[in-house]
Scaffold this motif. Structure first.
Motif, PDB file in Angstrom:
ATOM      1  N   SER A  41      -3.338  -7.956  -3.938  1.00 40.59           N
ATOM      2  CA  SER A  41      -3.991  -7.053  -4.869  1.00 40.59           C
ATOM      3  C   SER A  41      -3.364  -7.297  -6.235  1.00 40.59           C
ATOM      4  O   SER A  41      -2.181  -7.645  -6.330  1.00 40.59           O
ATOM      5  CB  SER A  41      -3.768  -5.611  -4.409  1.00 40.59           C
ATOM      6  OG  SER A  41      -4.480  -4.722  -5.207  1.00 40.59           O
ATOM      7  N   GLY A  51       0.197  -8.275   1.152  1.00 39.29           N
ATOM      8  CA  GLY A  51       0.490  -7.758   2.477  1.00 39.29           C
ATOM      9  C   GLY A  51       0.057  -8.778   3.506  1.00 39.29           C
ATOM     10  O   GLY A  51      -0.909  -9.508   3.288  1.00 39.29           O
ATOM     11  N   GLN A  66       4.807  -5.760   3.247  1.00 38.01           N
ATOM     12  CA  GLN A  66       4.126  -5.329   2.044  1.00 38.01           C
ATOM     13  C   GLN A  66       5.122  -5.514   0.911  1.00 38.01           C
ATOM     14  O   GLN A  66       6.250  -5.035   1.001  1.00 38.01           O
ATOM     15  CB  GLN A  66       3.768  -3.847   2.099  1.00 38.01           C
ATOM     16  CG  GLN A  66       2.804  -3.469   3.181  1.00 38.01           C
ATOM     17  CD  GLN A  66       2.710  -1.959   3.288  1.00 38.01           C
ATOM     18  OE1 GLN A  66       3.450  -1.371   4.050  1.00 38.01           O
ATOM     19  NE2 GLN A  66       1.809  -1.348   2.534  1.00 38.01           N
ATOM     20  N   ARG A  68       5.502  -5.387  -3.390  1.00 34.44           N
ATOM     21  CA  ARG A  68       4.987  -5.182  -4.748  1.00 34.44           C
ATOM     22  C   ARG A  68       5.746  -6.121  -5.665  1.00 34.44           C
ATOM     23  O   ARG A  68       6.964  -6.244  -5.564  1.00 34.44           O
ATOM     24  CB  ARG A  68       5.192  -3.738  -5.172  1.00 34.44           C
ATOM     25  CG  ARG A  68       4.535  -3.474  -6.500  1.00 34.44           C
ATOM     26  CD  ARG A  68       4.472  -2.021  -6.796  1.00 34.44           C
ATOM     27  NE  ARG A  68       3.866  -1.864  -8.114  1.00 34.44           N
ATOM     28  CZ  ARG A  68       3.560  -0.711  -8.622  1.00 34.44           C
ATOM     29  NH1 ARG A  68       3.781   0.382  -7.934  1.00 34.44           N
ATOM     30  NH2 ARG A  68       3.025  -0.640  -9.809  1.00 34.44           N
ATOM     31  N   SER A 152      -5.520  -3.707   3.346  1.00 34.51           N
ATOM     32  CA  SER A 152      -4.960  -2.351   3.272  1.00 34.51           C
ATOM     33  C   SER A 152      -3.470  -2.371   2.962  1.00 34.51           C
ATOM     34  O   SER A 152      -2.988  -1.556   2.171  1.00 34.51           O
ATOM     35  CB  SER A 152      -5.182  -1.607   4.594  1.00 34.51           C
ATOM     36  OG  SER A 152      -6.542  -1.398   4.820  1.00 34.51           O
ATOM     37  N   LEU A 153      -2.749  -3.295   3.560  1.00 25.32           N
ATOM     38  CA  LEU A 153      -1.313  -3.409   3.289  1.00 25.32           C
ATOM     39  C   LEU A 153      -1.064  -3.722   1.816  1.00 25.32           C
ATOM     40  O   LEU A 153      -0.171  -3.140   1.185  1.00 25.32           O
ATOM     41  CB  LEU A 153      -0.683  -4.482   4.167  1.00 25.32           C
ATOM     42  CG  LEU A 153      -0.557  -4.168   5.649  1.00 25.32           C
ATOM     43  CD1 LEU A 153      -0.074  -5.396   6.416  1.00 25.32           C
ATOM     44  CD2 LEU A 153       0.377  -2.993   5.877  1.00 25.32           C
ATOM     45  N   LYS A 155      -3.089  -3.147  -0.770  1.00 25.25           N
ATOM     46  CA  LYS A 155      -3.476  -1.986  -1.598  1.00 25.25           C
ATOM     47  C   LYS A 155      -2.426  -0.873  -1.531  1.00 25.25           C
ATOM     48  O   LYS A 155      -2.091  -0.256  -2.548  1.00 25.25           O
ATOM     49  CB  LYS A 155      -4.837  -1.441  -1.138  1.00 25.25           C
ATOM     50  CG  LYS A 155      -5.996  -2.317  -1.516  1.00 25.25           C
ATOM     51  CD  LYS A 155      -6.196  -2.299  -3.018  1.00 25.25           C
ATOM     52  CE  LYS A 155      -7.479  -3.013  -3.379  1.00 25.25           C
ATOM     53  NZ  LYS A 155      -7.613  -3.178  -4.817  1.00 25.25           N
ATOM     54  N   GLN A 156      -1.885  -0.632  -0.333  1.00 17.45           N
ATOM     55  CA  GLN A 156      -0.842   0.390  -0.185  1.00 17.45           C
ATOM     56  C   GLN A 156       0.404  -0.003  -0.977  1.00 17.45           C
ATOM     57  O   GLN A 156       1.052   0.840  -1.589  1.00 17.45           O
ATOM     58  CB  GLN A 156      -0.478   0.575   1.279  1.00 17.45           C
ATOM     59  CG  GLN A 156      -1.520   1.272   2.096  1.00 17.45           C
ATOM     60  CD  GLN A 156      -1.177   1.249   3.580  1.00 17.45           C
ATOM     61  OE1 GLN A 156      -0.122   0.782   3.988  1.00 17.45           O
ATOM     62  NE2 GLN A 156      -2.094   1.754   4.396  1.00 17.45           N
ATOM     63  N   ALA A 157       0.747  -1.281  -0.947  1.00 21.20           N
ATOM     64  CA  ALA A 157       1.947  -1.742  -1.666  1.00 21.20           C
ATOM     65  C   ALA A 157       1.803  -1.558  -3.172  1.00 21.20           C
ATOM     66  O   ALA A 157       2.792  -1.338  -3.857  1.00 21.20           O
ATOM     67  CB  ALA A 157       2.219  -3.210  -1.318  1.00 21.20           C
ATOM     68  N   LYS A 159       0.676   0.934  -4.576  1.00 22.18           N
ATOM     69  CA  LYS A 159       0.959   2.340  -4.854  1.00 22.18           C
ATOM     70  C   LYS A 159       2.444   2.678  -4.729  1.00 22.18           C
ATOM     71  O   LYS A 159       2.852   3.787  -5.063  1.00 22.18           O
ATOM     72  CB  LYS A 159       0.149   3.230  -3.920  1.00 22.18           C
ATOM     73  CG  LYS A 159      -1.348   3.086  -4.135  1.00 22.18           C
ATOM     74  CD  LYS A 159      -2.120   3.891  -3.112  1.00 22.18           C
ATOM     75  CE  LYS A 159      -3.610   3.630  -3.257  1.00 22.18           C
ATOM     76  NZ  LYS A 159      -4.377   4.311  -2.222  1.00 22.18           N
ATOM     77  N   LEU A 160       3.228   1.759  -4.195  1.00 23.10           N
ATOM     78  CA  LEU A 160       4.663   2.031  -3.997  1.00 23.10           C
ATOM     79  C   LEU A 160       5.399   2.145  -5.313  1.00 23.10           C
ATOM     80  O   LEU A 160       5.102   1.548  -6.276  1.00 23.10           O
ATOM     81  CB  LEU A 160       5.299   0.913  -3.150  1.00 23.10           C
ATOM     82  CG  LEU A 160       4.759   0.754  -1.732  1.00 23.10           C
ATOM     83  CD1 LEU A 160       5.428  -0.428  -1.055  1.00 23.10           C
ATOM     84  CD2 LEU A 160       4.985   2.019  -0.930  1.00 23.10           C
TER      85      LEU A 160
END
Length: 160
Positions: A41, A51, A66, A68, A152-153, A155-157, A159-160
């Protein structure tokens, strides 16, 4: 279509599956191949994440990550993820690896179909430099809707 190139100790094959190139190094000979799906992402502020998730031959999860990071492009973010997978596999002495990504441009560049993007040439060299470690290494393009968990992994990362 099949193209063969003689390497130092193994053959590199490029085949076309579903209209897309697949880069295959070595030959899988009935051994357990670890399958990994990766996605990245990215946004215009150069924030990025990737991810990936790895499965054994029975579908059991072996690992996931994951991360960032920062990247100048979505292509660079995806390449960072692929390099991370290769390094993870080498640390664990995994010799048979099948990597799937929904980034066709990266798969084409790894396979040598497209000219290397000068911005990721160092990452491509790192990835290609690992080829001799593996008995079998495969890079596949998959459609985005088949890459949901890795997506999904990533995208979640972000947000970290």
């Amino acid at each position: 279509m099949r193209i063969e190139e003689e390497g130092s100790s193994q053959k590199e094959f490029m085949v076309i599956r579903n209209g897309h190139p697949v880069c295959i190094l070595g030959k899988p000979t009935g051994c357990a191949v670890i399958r990994v799906k990766v996605d990245a992402s990215w946004n215009r502020t150069l924030e990025a994440a990737f991810g990936w998730i790895a499965y054994d031959g029975t579908g059991q999860k072996l690992g996931r990550r994951q991360v960032r990071t920062r990247a100048e492009s979505p292509l660079e973010a995806e390449a960072l993820g692929v390099r991370d997978i290769v390094e993870w596999a080498q640390e664990r002495r995994i010799l048979h690896l099948d990597i799937s990504s929904d980034c066709l441009q990266l798969i084409n560049q790894i396979a040598g179909v497209d000219k290397d993007n000068h911005r990721i040439v160092g990452l491509l060299e790192d990835i290609r430099g690992s080829f001799s470690f593996f008995h079998c290494l495969c890079f596949n393009f998959i459609l985005r809707h088949l890459n949901g968990f890795a997506h999904s992994l990533a995208k979640q990362a972000m947000k970290l």
